[in-house]
Design a protein around this motif. Structure first.
Motif, PDB file in Angstrom:
ATOM      1  N   ASN A 172      40.950  25.198  14.558  1.00 10.95           N
ATOM      2  CA  ASN A 172      39.723  25.931  14.219  1.00 10.95           C
ATOM      3  C   ASN A 172      38.996  26.388  15.488  1.00 10.95           C
ATOM      4  O   ASN A 172      38.528  27.526  15.572  1.00 10.95           O
ATOM      5  CB  ASN A 172      38.836  24.994  13.387  1.00 10.95           C
ATOM      6  CG  ASN A 172      37.624  25.695  12.841  1.00 10.95           C
ATOM      7  OD1 ASN A 172      37.736  26.730  12.202  1.00 10.95           O
ATOM      8  ND2 ASN A 172      36.455  25.156  13.124  1.00 10.95           N
ATOM      9  N   THR A 173      38.934  25.514  16.473  1.00 13.05           N
ATOM     10  CA  THR A 173      38.258  25.857  17.735  1.00 13.05           C
ATOM     11  C   THR A 173      39.011  26.966  18.467  1.00 13.05           C
ATOM     12  O   THR A 173      38.412  27.947  18.918  1.00 13.05           O
ATOM     13  CB  THR A 173      38.141  24.599  18.635  1.00 13.05           C
ATOM     14  OG1 THR A 173      37.403  23.607  17.920  1.00 13.05           O
ATOM     15  CG2 THR A 173      37.441  24.912  19.940  1.00 13.05           C
ATOM     16  N   ALA A 202      42.032  15.677  10.573  1.00  8.09           N
ATOM     17  CA  ALA A 202      40.803  16.338  11.028  1.00  8.09           C
ATOM     18  C   ALA A 202      40.923  16.770  12.493  1.00  8.09           C
ATOM     19  O   ALA A 202      40.429  17.836  12.871  1.00  8.09           O
ATOM     20  CB  ALA A 202      39.614  15.408  10.849  1.00  8.09           C
ATOM     21  N   SER A 203      41.601  15.961  13.304  1.00  9.50           N
ATOM     22  CA  SER A 203      41.798  16.325  14.720  1.00  9.50           C
ATOM     23  C   SER A 203      42.607  17.610  14.819  1.00  9.50           C
ATOM     24  O   SER A 203      42.235  18.539  15.550  1.00  9.50           O
ATOM     25  CB  SER A 203      42.549  15.213  15.468  1.00  9.50           C
ATOM     26  OG  SER A 203      41.841  14.014  15.433  1.00  9.50           O
ATOM     27  N   GLN A 248      42.643  11.252  22.011  1.00 10.15           N
ATOM     28  CA  GLN A 248      41.545  11.749  22.861  1.00 10.15           C
ATOM     29  C   GLN A 248      40.316  12.117  22.023  1.00 10.15           C
ATOM     30  O   GLN A 248      39.192  11.892  22.434  1.00 10.15           O
ATOM     31  CB  GLN A 248      42.014  12.965  23.663  1.00 10.15           C
ATOM     32  CG  GLN A 248      43.020  12.585  24.729  1.00 10.15           C
ATOM     33  CD  GLN A 248      43.023  13.570  25.889  1.00 10.15           C
ATOM     34  OE1 GLN A 248      41.995  13.933  26.420  1.00 10.15           O
ATOM     35  NE2 GLN A 248      44.205  14.021  26.264  1.00 10.15           N
ATOM     36  N   MET A 249      40.552  12.705  20.862  1.00  6.70           N
ATOM     37  CA  MET A 249      39.406  13.134  20.045  1.00  6.70           C
ATOM     38  C   MET A 249      38.640  11.967  19.440  1.00  6.70           C
ATOM     39  O   MET A 249      37.466  12.096  19.114  1.00  6.70           O
ATOM     40  CB  MET A 249      39.865  14.089  18.937  1.00  6.70           C
ATOM     41  CG  MET A 249      40.250  15.446  19.488  1.00  6.70           C
ATOM     42  SD  MET A 249      40.564  16.647  18.210  1.00  6.70           S
ATOM     43  CE  MET A 249      38.936  17.311  17.920  1.00  6.70           C
ATOM     44  N   THR A 250      39.315  10.832  19.268  1.00  7.70           N
ATOM     45  CA  THR A 250      38.642   9.674  18.656  1.00  7.70           C
ATOM     46  C   THR A 250      38.370   8.566  19.682  1.00  7.70           C
ATOM     47  O   THR A 250      38.073   7.438  19.306  1.00  7.70           O
ATOM     48  CB  THR A 250      39.493   9.108  17.497  1.00  7.70           C
ATOM     49  OG1 THR A 250      40.788   8.766  18.009  1.00  7.70           O
ATOM     50  CG2 THR A 250      39.638  10.097  16.361  1.00  7.70           C
ATOM     51  N   TYR A 267      41.474  11.128  10.026  1.00  9.99           N
ATOM     52  CA  TYR A 267      41.063  11.603  11.346  1.00  9.99           C
ATOM     53  C   TYR A 267      42.197  12.322  12.080  1.00  9.99           C
ATOM     54  O   TYR A 267      41.942  13.207  12.885  1.00  9.99           O
ATOM     55  CB  TYR A 267      40.495  10.455  12.188  1.00  9.99           C
ATOM     56  CG  TYR A 267      39.054  10.145  11.846  1.00  9.99           C
ATOM     57  CD1 TYR A 267      38.058  11.100  12.040  1.00  9.99           C
ATOM     58  CD2 TYR A 267      38.681   8.930  11.308  1.00  9.99           C
ATOM     59  CE1 TYR A 267      36.738  10.845  11.722  1.00  9.99           C
ATOM     60  CE2 TYR A 267      37.354   8.659  10.981  1.00  9.99           C
ATOM     61  CZ  TYR A 267      36.394   9.626  11.194  1.00  9.99           C
ATOM     62  OH  TYR A 267      35.090   9.371  10.872  1.00  9.99           O
ATOM     63  N   ASP A 297      35.922   7.983  21.540  1.00  9.05           N
ATOM     64  CA  ASP A 297      34.538   7.494  21.618  1.00  9.05           C
ATOM     65  C   ASP A 297      34.154   6.546  20.487  1.00  9.05           C
ATOM     66  O   ASP A 297      33.046   6.016  20.477  1.00  9.05           O
ATOM     67  CB  ASP A 297      33.546   8.671  21.544  1.00  9.05           C
ATOM     68  CG  ASP A 297      33.743   9.648  22.664  1.00  9.05           C
ATOM     69  OD1 ASP A 297      34.352   9.245  23.658  1.00  9.05           O
ATOM     70  OD2 ASP A 297      33.299  10.799  22.533  1.00  9.05           O
ATOM     71  N   GLU A 312      40.553  20.585  13.559  1.00  8.25           N
ATOM     72  CA  GLU A 312      39.459  20.992  14.454  1.00  8.25           C
ATOM     73  C   GLU A 312      39.987  21.685  15.703  1.00  8.25           C
ATOM     74  O   GLU A 312      39.399  22.654  16.178  1.00  8.25           O
ATOM     75  CB  GLU A 312      38.624  19.757  14.826  1.00  8.25           C
ATOM     76  CG  GLU A 312      37.295  20.073  15.447  1.00  8.25           C
ATOM     77  CD  GLU A 312      36.457  21.095  14.680  1.00  8.25           C
ATOM     78  OE1 GLU A 312      36.444  21.068  13.440  1.00  8.25           O
ATOM     79  OE2 GLU A 312      35.809  21.935  15.334  1.00  8.25           O
ATOM     80  N   PRO A 320      38.855  27.864   5.920  1.00  8.98           N
ATOM     81  CA  PRO A 320      38.953  26.469   6.390  1.00  8.98           C
ATOM     82  C   PRO A 320      40.426  26.101   6.575  1.00  8.98           C
ATOM     83  O   PRO A 320      41.299  26.660   5.903  1.00  8.98           O
ATOM     84  CB  PRO A 320      38.337  25.670   5.234  1.00  8.98           C
ATOM     85  CG  PRO A 320      37.512  26.638   4.463  1.00  8.98           C
ATOM     86  CD  PRO A 320      38.193  27.963   4.599  1.00  8.98           C
ATOM     87  N   PRO A 321      40.724  25.170   7.499  1.00  8.72           N
ATOM     88  CA  PRO A 321      42.126  24.812   7.736  1.00  8.72           C
ATOM     89  C   PRO A 321      42.782  24.128   6.546  1.00  8.72           C
ATOM     90  O   PRO A 321      42.143  23.342   5.851  1.00  8.72           O
ATOM     91  CB  PRO A 321      42.055  23.856   8.932  1.00  8.72           C
ATOM     92  CG  PRO A 321      40.639  23.478   9.087  1.00  8.72           C
ATOM     93  CD  PRO A 321      39.797  24.473   8.385  1.00  8.72           C
TER      94      PRO A 321
END
Lengths: 152, 176
Positions: free
Chosen positions: B105-106, B98-99, B80-82, B95, B84, B102, B127-128
């Motif tokens: 983190n959110t 990173a997903s 879902q995060m990638t 990625y 686009d 993120e 940072p994660p």
């Protein structure tokens, strides 16, 4: 369509990519990206962007410290925080450091657009906000399509 | 001697983390979350799943928070995060990590809204740090291990609190 040069500062490659795509759809140019506070300061000196989008939590140097450093060297810098930190104290610290706006992740396109326009002291009419974004995206798509046709 | 993290703090953090995870997953990814195991205090060990994201929360919290994901749930978030943009084969691992980073983190960034103390210090976040292997952590010394198991339609995830921070490095190994 007016174009701004933007420096994106975020340690997450996924955010850098998604935010970059969104900003390009608004018709802005991505001047550079940086993944730490120190990289952001170095990148600012090189590309002198019109706007910086700045994360807070990053390795090396956080976004508030980097904002403070950039503002002391370039007092006219326009920095908008784009971060997941929602606590009031952090927002105040960022504004005290010199940030012109604050957008909470996960970011929505109209919030980012509005914060950037406001940082540039442009008037944003609330009832026209979404129409303006749609118009910019359509112009971007048309320009991209035209470029693709020329390239063929 | 290090003090144990107060249970009151632990319960507030876990309550906020579960609530923020549920609302974020539902609103952003249409993933439903349910808590499948009652709260447990002072575990003797905790087991991390396929990929774990660790973030240290400072200020009045002083805990390491670990979000551990089953592969299938991580796949769903990554897709879902990638959605686009195209991800090249050699970028997939970057990625995926990173997903996960993120997402956590959110969620924890939003938790700082619930956990802030009026006139208190800002709650910092590191940072994660990503651990991409199954791992078991045993309780030693004054360590506190606390976990909550969440279930989704794409698989399991655990939210664990480990503290005090001074006992551990960023990979959840004890500092000797």
């Amino acid at each position: 369509m007016d174009s701004l040069n933007i420096l994106i500062v975020d340690d997450s490659p996924i955010i850098t990519r998604k935010l970059g795509m969104m900003l390009e759809q608004f018709g802005y140019q991505i001047a550079k990206t940086a993944a730490t506070g120190r990289e952001a300061i170095a990148a600012y000196r090189v590309c002198k962007p019109d706007i910086v989008t700045m994360d807070i939590t990053m390795p090396d140097m956080d976004g508030i410290e980097a904002t403070r450093a950039i503002m002391s060297e370039f007092p006219d810098a326009k920095i908008v925080m784009v971060t997941s930190h929602g606590q009031e104290k952090m927002v105040l610290d960022a504004l005290k450091a010199g940030a012109k706006g604050y957008v909470l992740k996960p970011f929505q396109d109209h919030k980012v657009y509005e914060a950037i326009q406001k940082a540039c002291k442009r008037v944003v009419l609330q009832d026209r906000l979404h129409a303006e974004i749609a118009q910019r995206k359509a112009q971007h798509e048309a320009a991209a399509k035209k470029q693709a046709e020329v390239g063929q | 001697m290090l003090e144990k993290t107060p249970i009151k703090n632990i319960k507030q953090v876990i309550k906020s983390a579960v609530a923020r995870t549920s609302s974020y997953f539902e609103s952003e990814y249409k993933i439903k979350v349910s808590v499948t195991k009652p709260e447990k205090e002072d575990l003797d060990s905790l087991t991390l799943l396929d990929m774990t994201v660790i973030i240290g929360m400072g200020g009045s919290i002083n805990l390491l928070v670990a979000f551990s994901f089953q592969e299938s749930l991580l796949d769903a978030l990554f897709k879902q995060m990638t959605a686009d943009f195209d991800v090249a084969p050699d970028e997939i691992e970057m990625y995926r990590e990173a997903s996960a980073g993120e997402v956590v983190n959110t969620i924890l960034g939003h938790c700082t809204i619930d956990l802030q103390i009026p006139d208190g210090p800002a709650i910092s976040m590191t940072p994660p740090v990503i651990l991409d292997r199954v791992k078991t952590i045993k309780r030693m010394k004054n360590a506190m291990l606390y976990t909550e198991i969440l279930n989704t339609n794409f698989g399991q995830m655990n939210i664990s609190l480990v503290g005090p921070q001074e006992l551990f490095d960023t990979h959840l190994d004890y500092i000797k």
